[in-house]
Design a protein around this motif. Structure first.
Motif, mmCIF file in Angstrom:
data_model
loop_
_atom_site.group_PDB
_atom_site.id
_atom_site.type_symbol
_atom_site.label_atom_id
_atom_site.label_comp_id
_atom_site.label_asym_id
_atom_site.label_seq_id
_atom_site.Cartn_x
_atom_site.Cartn_y
_atom_site.Cartn_z
ATOM 1 N N CYS A 223 39.335 40.915 26.696
ATOM 2 C CA CYS A 223 39.364 42.245 28.454
ATOM 3 C C CYS A 223 39.700 42.967 28.197
ATOM 4 O O CYS A 223 41.353 43.052 28.011
ATOM 5 C CB CYS A 223 39.237 40.383 29.385
ATOM 6 S SG CYS A 223 40.303 41.104 31.114
ATOM 7 N N CYS B 56 43.510 41.918 30.838
ATOM 8 C CA CYS B 56 43.873 40.666 30.479
ATOM 9 C C CYS B 56 44.755 40.373 28.338
ATOM 10 O O CYS B 56 45.027 39.308 28.083
ATOM 11 C CB CYS B 56 43.750 39.126 30.714
ATOM 12 S SG CYS B 56 42.283 38.483 30.672
ATOM 13 N N CYS C 257 35.048 38.116 31.878
ATOM 14 C CA CYS C 257 35.808 37.428 32.108
ATOM 15 C C CYS C 257 36.883 36.525 32.527
ATOM 16 O O CYS C 257 36.124 35.442 33.927
ATOM 17 C CB CYS C 257 37.807 37.978 32.146
ATOM 18 S SG CYS C 257 38.906 38.002 31.090
ATOM 19 N N ASN D 126 39.383 34.305 32.478
ATOM 20 C CA ASN D 126 40.764 34.231 32.603
ATOM 21 C C ASN D 126 40.803 34.985 34.199
ATOM 22 O O ASN D 126 41.708 34.581 35.218
ATOM 23 C CB ASN D 126 41.383 34.893 31.211
ATOM 24 C CG ASN D 126 43.179 34.988 31.895
ATOM 25 O OD1 ASN D 126 43.267 33.186 32.665
ATOM 26 N ND2 ASN D 126 43.255 35.868 31.855
ATOM 27 N N CYS D 127 40.481 36.476 34.314
ATOM 28 C CA CYS D 127 41.137 37.322 35.112
ATOM 29 C C CYS D 127 39.866 37.668 36.187
ATOM 30 O O CYS D 127 39.920 38.433 36.500
ATOM 31 C CB CYS D 127 41.799 39.026 34.779
ATOM 32 S SG CYS D 127 41.171 39.938 33.300
ATOM 33 N N MET E 22 37.886 40.183 34.937
ATOM 34 C CA MET E 22 37.213 41.376 34.888
ATOM 35 C C MET E 22 36.625 41.009 34.323
ATOM 36 O O MET E 22 35.212 40.673 33.952
ATOM 37 C CB MET E 22 38.335 41.977 34.348
ATOM 38 C CG MET E 22 37.936 43.301 34.164
ATOM 39 S SD MET E 22 38.230 44.390 35.088
ATOM 40 C CE MET E 22 37.738 46.005 34.384
#
Ligand SMILES: [Zn+2]
Length: 315
Positions: free
Chosen positions: A25, A28, A65, A67-68, A70
């Motif tokens: 990503c 992150c 992503c 996690n974030c 994106m």
């Protein structure tokens, strides 16, 4: 780039120009993601993907992503292959709208003025292309320099009496703390390493300096309605930001976003029709052919799902 035949290492896997590689990503560095869109056409030649004036639709695998959130192209070509692809381009169509773009940028500066450094400030425009923003910034009263990788476009700027330097933010040499304002107009989505670019911009800005990022916004309701037909899903765009991920990448590189609003542009009506044809919007061709010249030349204010963010350098 012509393909090379290296007979010295016949049994070794040589990365070819058609190799897309997994990438983390860009915001992150997370490696867990889910596919959002798959390609509808198979094109593996970077000179076609990046050399075309505005890029091609439907060529990318686009992921989100875990996690974030994106949204970005993954896998994708190496940075070297992308830059080599770009070096074959000559965006004359874009440049033919120069005067209209200057006016559009000048209007934007007037509107953003309460949030921007005062007239006389030192400005660096990264990826300045034919210098439309530079010209608007100069007219506005800024001391503006442009940075542009294409030699052809740097020469266009110089012919217009503008201050432009050939290069990228990675290799641009200037003293730390030189600039009051650094602008990225439709640039961040093209960068293979956007965080590195923002870190370098952080160094180049004075304490409390301003960063302007204008980007195609995948977080708008227009983008959500359009889905895979979203007009900014193009081979040249590696990252698809939304307000949340712009805030995230700015936060991670030492900036704090203090303004984020839709960006309205002014262009000739006929040019918008030509872009609609380019992006294969249904009936765009027949309607364009039926439109009288007088109407094609009318300036139009329009919103194409682009957003302007302003961020303050922290620390
Ligand atoms: Zn992420």
């Amino acid at each position: 780039m012509p393909s090379s035949h290296n007979t010295a290492v016949p049994n070794q896997a040589i990365p070819t120009k058609s190799a897309r590689l997994p990438v983390p990503c860009p915001v992150c560095d997370g490696t867990e993601s889910s596919v959002v869109f798959t390609p509808t056409v198979q094109i593996d030649d970077p000179t076609r993907l990046f050399g075309a004036a505005s890029g091609l639709p439907g060529t990318q695998t686009i992921v989100r992503c875990h996690n974030c959130s994106m949204i970005y192209e993954n896998p994708r070509f190496s940075e070297e292959a992308i830059i080599a692809g770009y070096s074959s381009s000559n965006d004359a169509g874009h440049d033919s709208q120069h005067a209209m773009r200057v006016n559009s940028f000048h209007t934007a500066l007037e509107k953003l003025a309460p949030h921007l450094p005062a007239r006389g400030a030192k400005v660096l425009d990264v990826g300045t292309a034919g210098g439309a923003f530079l010209e608007a910034a100069k007219r506005f009263g800024y001391d503006a320099t442009g940075l542009e990788p294409s030699r052809y476009l740097v020469d266009c700027c110089k012919d217009r009496g503008l201050d432009a330097v050939q290069g990228t933010i990675d290799n641009f040499e200037a003293a730390d703390g030189t600039y009051d304002l650094i602008t990225l107009w439709d640039v961040i989505e093209h960068l293979a390493r956007p965080k590195d670019a923002l870190r370098r911009i952080h160094q180049l800005l004075k304490p409390g300096g301003t960063l302007l990022i204008n980007y195609p916004d995948i977080g708008t309701w227009q983008a959500k309605m359009a889905g895979r037909r979203f007009w900014w899903l193009l081979s040249v765009h590696l990252s698809y930001f939304a307000p949340s991920t712009i805030r995230e990448i700015c936060g991670r590189t030492g900036f704090s976003v203090f303004y984020i609003r839709p960006y309205w542009q002014t262009l000739r009506f006929g040019y918008l029709q030509e872009m609609a044809i380019h992006y294969k919007i249904p009936l765009a061709g027949p309607i364009h052919r039926l439109t009288p010249r007088l109407i094609r030349d009318i300036p139009v204010r329009y919103y194409a799902s682009q957003t302007t963010a302003l961020a303050r350098k922290q620390g």
